[in-house]
Design an enzyme around this catalytic site. Structure first.
Site, PDB file in Angstrom:
ATOM      1  N   ALA A 112      77.545  14.733  61.305  1.00  0.00           N
ATOM      2  CA  ALA A 112      78.310  15.974  61.211  1.00  0.00           C
ATOM      3  C   ALA A 112      78.638  16.409  62.633  1.00  0.00           C
ATOM      4  O   ALA A 112      77.910  16.080  63.572  1.00  0.00           O
ATOM      5  CB  ALA A 112      77.465  17.034  60.517  1.00  0.00           C
ATOM      6  N   GLY A 138      75.202  12.606  58.895  1.00  0.00           N
ATOM      7  CA  GLY A 138      76.248  12.631  57.864  1.00  0.00           C
ATOM      8  C   GLY A 138      76.996  11.312  57.746  1.00  0.00           C
ATOM      9  O   GLY A 138      77.514  10.981  56.668  1.00  0.00           O
ATOM     10  N   GLU A 197      74.841   9.199  55.642  1.00  0.00           N
ATOM     11  CA  GLU A 197      74.921   9.735  54.278  1.00  0.00           C
ATOM     12  C   GLU A 197      76.244   9.333  53.605  1.00  0.00           C
ATOM     13  O   GLU A 197      76.292   9.067  52.408  1.00  0.00           O
ATOM     14  CB  GLU A 197      74.777  11.253  54.308  1.00  0.00           C
ATOM     15  CG  GLU A 197      73.405  11.693  54.792  1.00  0.00           C
ATOM     16  CD  GLU A 197      73.273  13.207  54.855  1.00  0.00           C
ATOM     17  OE1 GLU A 197      73.797  13.807  55.805  1.00  0.00           O
ATOM     18  OE2 GLU A 197      72.658  13.776  53.942  1.00  0.00           O
ATOM     19  N   GLU A 244      68.587  14.111  61.738  1.00  0.00           N
ATOM     20  CA  GLU A 244      68.707  15.572  61.592  1.00  0.00           C
ATOM     21  C   GLU A 244      67.455  16.336  62.021  1.00  0.00           C
ATOM     22  O   GLU A 244      67.560  17.423  62.594  1.00  0.00           O
ATOM     23  CB  GLU A 244      69.033  15.946  60.131  1.00  0.00           C
ATOM     24  CG  GLU A 244      70.467  15.657  59.722  1.00  0.00           C
ATOM     25  CD  GLU A 244      70.671  14.263  59.161  1.00  0.00           C
ATOM     26  OE1 GLU A 244      69.772  13.396  59.340  1.00  0.00           O
ATOM     27  OE2 GLU A 244      71.714  14.031  58.539  1.00  0.00           O
TER      28      GLU A 244
END
Ligand code: COA
Length: 262
Positions: A66, A113, A116, A136
């Site tokens: 992210a 992310g 993911e 994270e």
């Protein structure tokens, strides 16, 4: 449709989606996730698309997570962070539930992310120089786009705990060893190796592919007896398709099948 942060092209039955922010390691900001959602909708609705390949621009990154700058701005409180996770999850779910096989071609860093996103694909190929992980917790947060759930289901809870708790970056070889990556290739062979996989999938009956994917996906949330009941149901439905007749006739006639997806 034109996009700012992704590239989208359809050729020979394959939708190619490329996250295109190479100067930011293809980090996922809100616009990029929005555009990915639009591209997944387009690929789902387009009957000419049979397989989707997702990758990142440039030689260094698939997606390095992210966008951390934006994350701090938009997810600085519980309400903002909850909304951000829910939005990302809704888009990644579109990918997971596309109804057509999707392959993450991991050409470099797939972190947070980005990891993911790859986990939401049906299959994953990677170059030997790829690095994967869920860092994270190094930032004081946790995976928010379904990674804690998908990694545990794909590679088992032990691996999910290790990746989340250490925040380490893992080599493509290690990710392959634990089943996160299906096939690894040298950087020069990644494209060709992935295309080979695509070609193999394109030769199969589309309805059978859809049933096979749905069985594994829905079976995740079922006990074995219910999963087998679902398998029986799909097995029966597959027997009513023209594709089954074509596939079996082609075998007996020693020719290649021509599936129609019906
Ligand atoms: N969000 C925002 N920007 C990011 C980013 C992210 N997740 N990952 C990389 N970038 C940006 C860097 O800030 C840098 O921008 P700048 O040139 O404007 O300073 C640019 O991409 C290049 O990254 P850089 O760190 O200089 O490259 P590197 O080769 O030294 O390191 C990584 C690559 C991937 C190891 C490193 O960028 C990194 O650790 N990124 C964050 C990974 C992460 O924690 N992701 C999870 C987020 S939840």
């Amino acid at each position: 449709m034109s996009y700012e942060n992704i590239l989208y092209a359809v050729e020979n039955g394959v939708a190619r989606v490329t996250v295109n922010r190479p100067d930011k390691m293809n980090a996922l900001n809100h616009l990029t996730i929005t555009e990915l959602g639009e591209a997944f909708d387009a690929a789902k609705a387009d009957d000419s698309v049979r397989v989707l390949v997702l990758t990142g621009s440039g030689a260094k990154a698939f997606v390095a997570g992210a966008d951390i700058g934006e994350l701090l701005e938009q997810a600085g409180n519980a309400k903002g962070a909850t909304a951000l996770a829910a939005f990302g999850q809704s888009v990644f779910r579109k990918l997971e539930q596309l109804g057509k096989p999707t392959i993450a071609m991991v050409n470099g860093f797939a972190l947070g992310g980005g990891c993911e996103l790859a986990l939401a694909c049906t299959l994953r190929t990677a170059s030997t120089n790829a690095k994967l992980g869920l860092p994270e917790t190094s930032l004081g947060i946790i995976p928010g786009y379904g990674g804690s759930q998908r990694l545990a289901r794909i590679a088992g809870p032990g691996v999910a705990r290790e990746w989340i708790l250490t925040g380490d970056m893992f080599s493509a070889e290690e990710a392959h060893r634990v089943g996160v990556i299906n096939r690894i290739f040298s950087p020069e062979e990644l494209e060709e190796g992935t295309q080979k996989m695509v070609k193999a999938i394109l030769a199969k009956g589309p309805v059978a592919l859809r049933f096979g994917m749905e069985l594994v996906l829905r079976g995740w949330d079922m006990d074995q007896t219910a999963g087998e009941a679902l398998e029986t149901e799909y097995f029966g439905q597959a027997a009513e398709t023209e594709d089954m007749r074509e596939g079996m006739s082609a075998f007996l006639e020693k020719r290649r099948p021509e599936f129609k997806g019906k």
